[in-house]
Design an enzyme around this catalytic site. Structure first.
Site, PDB file in Angstrom:
ATOM      1  N   SER A 235       0.484  -1.444  -0.211  1.00  0.00           N
ATOM      2  CA  SER A 235      -0.105   0.362   0.241  1.00  0.00           C
ATOM      3  C   SER A 235       0.910   1.214  -0.069  1.00  0.00           C
ATOM      4  CB  SER A 235      -0.883  -0.107   1.110  1.00  0.00           C
ATOM      5  OG  SER A 235      -2.037  -1.083   1.053  1.00  0.00           O
ATOM      6  N   HIS A 300       0.097   3.407   4.679  1.00  0.00           N
ATOM      7  CA  HIS A 300      -0.511   4.131   3.541  1.00  0.00           C
ATOM      8  C   HIS A 300      -0.378   5.234   3.878  1.00  0.00           C
ATOM      9  CE1 HIS A 300      -3.066   0.436   4.906  1.00  0.00           C
ATOM     10  NE2 HIS A 300      -3.788   0.451   3.346  1.00  0.00           N
TER      11      HIS A 300
END
Length: 361
Positions: A235, A300
Site C-alpha cells: 500500500s 498508507h
C-alpha cells in the site's frame, strides 16, 4: 550539418534556414512533430533557434529551453486535437488513451504519441505485480495470500516486525506479503490501472523511484508512529503512485481531457478509502496472535505523503530534468531528512522509551 546551418559556430540557427529545412524535409516527419517545429520557429522573436534544441528534437529529446520556447510562444497549435483523429489502430488508440489519461497539455500528448515505441515496455510495474506477488506467494508459499489468522503469517523473512527491525531488507520486502485476499486484490488493481500507464509515459526510473520511496516511507512511518506493530502489503508504494496521479489531475484540472475524470477520481478515492478503513479496523481488531497486534495502517499515510510531494513533481515535469527543478530538491531534501530521522529513531528511541514490544515470531 552543423557547418552548413551554423557556419560561424555560434550555437544557433537562423529561423530562415530553419524554415527552409522544414520545407525540404517536412514530408519526412511525423505531422505532430512538424507542427511542434513550426511552433518553435513562430514562437522565437530573436530570429534564431538554439542548435542543440534542434538536435534534441530530431533525436526525440526535448530540453527545458525548447519546451519553454513552445509554451511561451504566441502561436497556438492550430491543427485538430489528437483525440479527434480517426483511423487509428488498436495500439495507437491505446497510446492516445494513455496520453490523455496522464498528460495535461496537448503538445505533450502529441509528442508522446509520436515518440512512444513501447521499448522498453512498462516492465517494472508488471514485474512487481506478477512476479513478486503471484510467483512468490503462489509458488514458494503454496498460496496466493496469507490471512492474518494463518499460522505462517508472522513466520517469514519478508514482513516488517518491530523486534526484527535491524534486518534492513524487511523495510522493503514487506510489500510481498498481504493480509487477506481483499488487501492483495485492491493493491493489484490500483497498481496495474494506475502504475502501468504512468510508467508508459514517465518511464521505469521515475515511477520505480516514487514507488520505492513510498514503500520505504511507509515502513519507516510505522516504525516511528506505530512502534509495536508489524506491517505487510504494497500500500505504501501503491498509494504514492495513486495520490501523485490524483494530485496531478487536480492541479491540472482544466488541461486534463481524460474521459469521466471526476468519476475516475471518485472511484479511486472510494477504493483507497475502503482499503484504508479496512486497515484501520484490522489494526484495532483483537489479534489472532496476542500480544502481537495486527498490521499497521501508517504505511498508507507514508505513501500518500510521498505521492503528494515527490510524486507530484515527478509527474508534473514530463521529459524535463528533475535536477533542474527547485521544488524537486526541496521535497527530496525533506524526504532524506525524514529517512535519516527515522533511522536514528529506530536506533535509539526504542530503548529510550522502554517499550514493551511483541515477542519475535
Amino acid at each position: 550539418l552543423l557547418s552548413q546551418f551554423d557556419p560561424d559556430n555560434t550555437g544557433y540557427i537562423s529561423t530562415e534556414k530553419f524554415r527552409s529545412l522544414l520545407q525540404r524535409h517536412g514530408s519526412e516527419l511525423d505531422p505532430h512533430k512538424l507542427e511542434v517545429l513550426l511552433a518553435l520557429a513562430d514562437s522565437n522573436s530573436e530570429g534564431r533557434i538554439c542548435y542543440q534544441d534542434f538536435v534534441n528534437l530530431m533525436s526525440n529529446k526535448r530540453s527545458n529551453s525548447f519546451r519553454q520556447a513552445i509554451l511561451q510562444g504566441n502561436r497556438r497549435l492550430c491543427s485538430k486535437a489528437l483525440l479527434e483523429e480517426t483511423g487509428l489502430s488498436l495500439a495507437q488508440r491505446l497510446i492516445r488513451h494513455v496520453a490523455y489519461e496522464t498528460l495535461p497539455r496537448e503538445i505533450d500528448r502529441k509528442w508522446y504519441y509520436d515518440s512512444y515505441t513501447c521499448c522498453p515496455p512498462p516492465w517494472f510495474m508488471i514485474t512487481i505485480t506478477i512476479v513478486a506477488f503471484f510467483l512468490y506467494n503462489g509458488v514458494v508459499l503454496d498460496r496466493f495470500v496469507l490471512q492474518v489468522s494463518h499460522p505462517l503469517y508472522l513466520k517469514n523473512a519478508l514482513l516488517y516486525h518491530p523486534q526484527l527491525r535491524a534486518q534492513a531488507w524487511r523495510y522493503l520486502t514487506y510489500i510481498f506479503m498481504h493480509a487477506g485476499i481483499e488487501h492483495l486484490g485492491l493493491n493489484v488493481v490500483l497498481q496495474l490501472l494506475v502504475g502501468v500507464p504512468l510508467e508508459m509515459v514517465h518511464g521505469a526510473v521515475r515511477i520505480s523511484f516514487v514507488y520505492v520511496a513510498g514503500v520505504v516511507a511507509g515502513s519507516l512511518a510505522v516504525s516511528v508512529a506505530d512502534m509495536t506493530a508489524p506491517v505487510v502489503g504494497s500500500s505504501g508504494g501503491v498509494y504514492a503512485l495513486v495520490s501523485a496521479h490524483l494530485a496531478n489531475i487536480v492541479m491540472n484540472w482544466s488541461g486534463m481531457k481524460c474521459q469521466f475524470k471526476l468519476l475516475r477520481m471518485a472511484v479511486a478515492l472510494i477504493c483507497m478509502s475502503f482499503e484504508f478503513g479496512r486497515a484501520v479496523w484490522l489494526r484495532f481488531h483483537p489479534s489472532a496472535y496476542p500480544p502481537c497486534p495486527h498490521p499497521s495502517f501508517m504505511a498508507h499515510l507514508g505513501g500518500v505523503m510521498v505521492g503528494i510531494t515527490l510524486g507530484v513533481i515527478v509527474l508534473r515535469n514530463y521529459e524535463q530534468r528533475l535536477q533542474d527543478q527547485t521544488l524537486w530538491w526541496i521535497f527530496l531534501s525533506i524526504y532524506v531528512i525524514f529517512v535519516l530521522f527515522a533511522i536514528f529513531w529506530n536506533i535509539f528511541a526504542y530503548s529510550l522509551l522502554d517499550l514493551k514490544l511483541p515477542p519475535p515470531p
